[in-house]
Design a protein around this motif. Structure first.
Motif, PDB file in Angstrom:
ATOM      1  N   ASN A 213      59.760  -4.522 -59.268  1.00 38.01           N
ATOM      2  CA  ASN A 213      60.266  -5.855 -58.932  1.00 38.01           C
ATOM      3  C   ASN A 213      61.623  -5.814 -58.223  1.00 38.01           C
ATOM      4  OD1 ASN A 213      59.746  -8.607 -58.844  1.00 38.01           O
ATOM      5  ND2 ASN A 213      61.021  -8.986 -60.635  1.00 38.01           N
ATOM      6  N   VAL A 214      61.729  -4.925 -57.257  1.00 37.11           N
ATOM      7  CA  VAL A 214      62.946  -4.853 -56.458  1.00 37.11           C
ATOM      8  C   VAL A 214      62.724  -5.624 -55.155  1.00 37.11           C
ATOM      9  CG1 VAL A 214      63.900  -2.742 -57.458  1.00 37.11           C
ATOM     10  CG2 VAL A 214      62.332  -2.552 -55.577  1.00 37.11           C
ATOM     11  N   ASP A 215      63.503  -6.663 -54.964  1.00 38.23           N
ATOM     12  CA  ASP A 215      63.336  -7.488 -53.768  1.00 38.23           C
ATOM     13  C   ASP A 215      64.630  -8.163 -53.318  1.00 38.23           C
ATOM     14  OD1 ASP A 215      63.693  -9.477 -55.631  1.00 38.23           O
ATOM     15  OD2 ASP A 215      61.707 -10.336 -55.401  1.00 38.23           O
ATOM     16  N   LYS A 216      65.754  -7.758 -53.895  1.00 39.29           N
ATOM     17  CA  LYS A 216      67.046  -8.345 -53.538  1.00 39.29           C
ATOM     18  C   LYS A 216      67.766  -7.392 -52.585  1.00 39.29           C
ATOM     19  CE  LYS A 216      70.375  -8.572 -56.647  1.00 39.29           C
ATOM     20  NZ  LYS A 216      71.345  -8.982 -57.697  1.00 39.29           N
ATOM     21  N   LEU A 217      67.936  -7.815 -51.341  1.00 38.35           N
ATOM     22  CA  LEU A 217      68.603  -6.996 -50.331  1.00 38.35           C
ATOM     23  C   LEU A 217      70.104  -6.977 -50.605  1.00 38.35           C
ATOM     24  CD1 LEU A 217      68.424  -5.436 -47.610  1.00 38.35           C
ATOM     25  CD2 LEU A 217      68.852  -7.641 -46.489  1.00 38.35           C
ATOM     26  N   VAL A 218      70.634  -5.800 -50.912  1.00 37.75           N
ATOM     27  CA  VAL A 218      72.064  -5.704 -51.227  1.00 37.75           C
ATOM     28  C   VAL A 218      72.853  -4.870 -50.224  1.00 37.75           C
ATOM     29  CG1 VAL A 218      71.844  -6.153 -53.699  1.00 37.75           C
ATOM     30  CG2 VAL A 218      71.636  -3.803 -52.861  1.00 37.75           C
ATOM     31  N   TYR A 219      72.156  -4.159 -49.318  1.00 34.91           N
ATOM     32  CA  TYR A 219      72.858  -3.294 -48.378  1.00 34.91           C
ATOM     33  C   TYR A 219      71.933  -2.965 -47.218  1.00 34.91           C
ATOM     34  CZ  TYR A 219      75.393   0.735 -46.567  1.00 34.91           C
ATOM     35  OH  TYR A 219      76.084   1.613 -45.748  1.00 34.91           O
ATOM     36  N   PHE A 220      72.507  -2.889 -46.017  1.00 30.19           N
ATOM     37  CA  PHE A 220      71.754  -2.374 -44.882  1.00 30.19           C
ATOM     38  C   PHE A 220      72.709  -1.826 -43.834  1.00 30.19           C
ATOM     39  CE2 PHE A 220      72.424  -6.844 -43.911  1.00 30.19           C
ATOM     40  CZ  PHE A 220      72.762  -6.845 -42.562  1.00 30.19           C
ATOM     41  N   GLU A 221      72.190  -0.904 -43.047  1.00 24.96           N
ATOM     42  CA  GLU A 221      72.911  -0.310 -41.921  1.00 24.96           C
ATOM     43  C   GLU A 221      71.999  -0.355 -40.716  1.00 24.96           C
ATOM     44  OE1 GLU A 221      74.467   3.691 -42.464  1.00 24.96           O
ATOM     45  OE2 GLU A 221      74.659   3.341 -44.618  1.00 24.96           O
ATOM     46  N   LEU A 222      72.527  -0.760 -39.563  1.00 27.76           N
ATOM     47  CA  LEU A 222      71.763  -0.809 -38.320  1.00 27.76           C
ATOM     48  C   LEU A 222      72.015   0.450 -37.499  1.00 27.76           C
ATOM     49  CD1 LEU A 222      72.524  -4.509 -37.354  1.00 27.76           C
ATOM     50  CD2 LEU A 222      70.562  -3.618 -38.629  1.00 27.76           C
ATOM     51  N   PHE A 223      70.986   0.873 -36.751  1.00 22.89           N
ATOM     52  CA  PHE A 223      71.065   2.087 -35.939  1.00 22.89           C
ATOM     53  C   PHE A 223      70.518   1.824 -34.548  1.00 22.89           C
ATOM     54  CE2 PHE A 223      71.205   3.498 -40.260  1.00 22.89           C
ATOM     55  CZ  PHE A 223      72.081   4.573 -40.243  1.00 22.89           C
ATOM     56  N   GLU A 224      70.940   2.654 -33.629  1.00 22.64           N
ATOM     57  CA  GLU A 224      70.460   2.557 -32.246  1.00 22.64           C
ATOM     58  C   GLU A 224      69.032   3.085 -32.093  1.00 22.64           C
ATOM     59  OE1 GLU A 224      71.952   1.164 -29.522  1.00 22.64           O
ATOM     60  OE2 GLU A 224      73.426   0.425 -30.965  1.00 22.64           O
ATOM     61  N   ASP A 225      68.673   4.079 -32.917  1.00 25.57           N
ATOM     62  CA  ASP A 225      67.333   4.663 -32.796  1.00 25.57           C
ATOM     63  C   ASP A 225      66.783   5.006 -34.184  1.00 25.57           C
ATOM     64  OD1 ASP A 225      67.928   7.662 -33.386  1.00 25.57           O
ATOM     65  OD2 ASP A 225      69.393   7.132 -31.838  1.00 25.57           O
ATOM     66  N   MET A 226      65.475   5.079 -34.257  1.00 22.92           N
ATOM     67  CA  MET A 226      64.799   5.309 -35.530  1.00 22.92           C
ATOM     68  C   MET A 226      65.072   6.700 -36.078  1.00 22.92           C
ATOM     69  SD  MET A 226      63.135   3.940 -37.931  1.00 22.92           S
ATOM     70  CE  MET A 226      62.387   2.449 -37.365  1.00 22.92           C
ATOM     71  N   GLU A 227      65.246   7.674 -35.221  1.00 26.76           N
ATOM     72  CA  GLU A 227      65.504   9.041 -35.695  1.00 26.76           C
ATOM     73  C   GLU A 227      66.768   9.095 -36.560  1.00 26.76           C
ATOM     74  OE1 GLU A 227      66.500  13.458 -33.868  1.00 26.76           O
ATOM     75  OE2 GLU A 227      65.408  12.023 -32.632  1.00 26.76           O
ATOM     76  N   ASN A 228      67.832   8.463 -36.109  1.00 28.68           N
ATOM     77  CA  ASN A 228      69.073   8.444 -36.891  1.00 28.68           C
ATOM     78  C   ASN A 228      68.925   7.622 -38.166  1.00 28.68           C
ATOM     79  OD1 ASN A 228      70.707  10.117 -35.292  1.00 28.68           O
ATOM     80  ND2 ASN A 228      71.162   8.461 -33.891  1.00 28.68           N
ATOM     81  N   ALA A 229      68.158   6.559 -38.104  1.00 24.30           N
ATOM     82  CA  ALA A 229      67.921   5.739 -39.302  1.00 24.30           C
ATOM     83  C   ALA A 229      67.171   6.548 -40.363  1.00 24.30           C
ATOM     84  CB  ALA A 229      67.151   4.479 -38.935  1.00 24.30           C
ATOM     85  N   ILE A 230      66.171   7.279 -39.944  1.00 25.44           N
ATOM     86  CA  ILE A 230      65.390   8.090 -40.880  1.00 25.44           C
ATOM     87  C   ILE A 230      66.252   9.199 -41.485  1.00 25.44           C
ATOM     88  CG2 ILE A 230      63.472   9.732 -41.050  1.00 25.44           C
ATOM     89  CD1 ILE A 230      62.013   7.917 -38.954  1.00 25.44           C
ATOM     90  N   THR A 231      67.080   9.823 -40.659  1.00 21.47           N
ATOM     91  CA  THR A 231      67.990  10.859 -41.161  1.00 21.47           C
ATOM     92  C   THR A 231      68.922  10.283 -42.219  1.00 21.47           C
ATOM     93  OG1 THR A 231      67.889  12.077 -39.080  1.00 21.47           O
ATOM     94  CG2 THR A 231      69.789  12.512 -40.507  1.00 21.47           C
ATOM     95  N   ARG A 232      69.473   9.108 -41.955  1.00 19.25           N
ATOM     96  CA  ARG A 232      70.381   8.462 -42.915  1.00 19.25           C
ATOM     97  C   ARG A 232      69.641   8.095 -44.203  1.00 19.25           C
ATOM     98  NH1 ARG A 232      75.398   7.918 -45.075  1.00 19.25           N
ATOM     99  NH2 ARG A 232      75.943   5.743 -45.434  1.00 19.25           N
ATOM    100  N   GLU A 233      68.423   7.585 -44.078  1.00 25.41           N
ATOM    101  CA  GLU A 233      67.632   7.241 -45.263  1.00 25.41           C
ATOM    102  C   GLU A 233      67.426   8.469 -46.146  1.00 25.41           C
ATOM    103  OE1 GLU A 233      63.151   5.691 -46.439  1.00 25.41           O
ATOM    104  OE2 GLU A 233      63.491   6.939 -44.677  1.00 25.41           O
ATOM    105  N   LYS A 234      67.064   9.571 -45.540  1.00 26.40           N
ATOM    106  CA  LYS A 234      66.836  10.798 -46.300  1.00 26.40           C
ATOM    107  C   LYS A 234      68.102  11.268 -47.006  1.00 26.40           C
ATOM    108  CE  LYS A 234      62.946  12.427 -43.557  1.00 26.40           C
ATOM    109  NZ  LYS A 234      62.452  13.440 -42.613  1.00 26.40           N
ATOM    110  N   ARG A 235      69.230  11.148 -46.338  1.00 21.74           N
ATOM    111  CA  ARG A 235      70.503  11.554 -46.955  1.00 21.74           C
ATOM    112  C   ARG A 235      70.856  10.636 -48.123  1.00 21.74           C
ATOM    113  NH1 ARG A 235      73.554  12.753 -41.333  1.00 21.74           N
ATOM    114  NH2 ARG A 235      72.739  14.856 -41.032  1.00 21.74           N
ATOM    115  N   LEU A 236      70.719   9.331 -47.921  1.00 19.34           N
ATOM    116  CA  LEU A 236      71.042   8.385 -48.991  1.00 19.34           C
ATOM    117  C   LEU A 236      70.177   8.619 -50.225  1.00 19.34           C
ATOM    118  CD1 LEU A 236      71.543   5.034 -47.028  1.00 19.34           C
ATOM    119  CD2 LEU A 236      73.302   6.350 -48.226  1.00 19.34           C
TER     120      LEU A 236
END
Length: 96
Positions: A45-68
């Motif tokens: 039951n997780v549905d409350k958005l508490v944080y996000f980061e925007l990226f120029e490209d999906m590759e960098n977003a995926i890298t950041r997700e994996k690190r987090l």
């Protein structure tokens, strides 16, 4: 609007965190809120958005997700607290 993004959502009590990546944050959070996605977010039951980061490209977003996802919970809490100290749901501001 399509833009690569890493996001964190939590439950009402802020005890469970989910980290995801998407190219459409509004649509993705809507899916979580309406339990349209089976799996972790629906189960816990997780549905409350508490944080996000925007990226120029999906590759960098995926890298950041994996690190987090490797971070300790305290570190994740710290970056959420920096931008959203009250842990309010950020979704309503996205759809205005």
């Amino acid at each position: 609007m399509k833009q690569p993004c890493v996001y964190m959502i939590t439950n009402r009590n802020n005890t469970t965190l989910y980290i995801g990546v998407t190219s459409n944050l509004v649509q993705r959070v809507y899916q979580h809120k309406n339990k349209l996605i089976k799996g972790f977010s629906a189960k816990y039951n997780v549905d409350k958005l508490v944080y996000f980061e925007l990226f120029e490209d999906m590759e960098n977003a995926i890298t950041r997700e994996k690190r987090l996802k490797l971070w300790k919970r305290d570190w994740k809490n710290r970056i959420i607290n920096e931008v959203n100290p009250s842990w309010q749901d950020l979704y309503p501001d996205l759809i205005r």
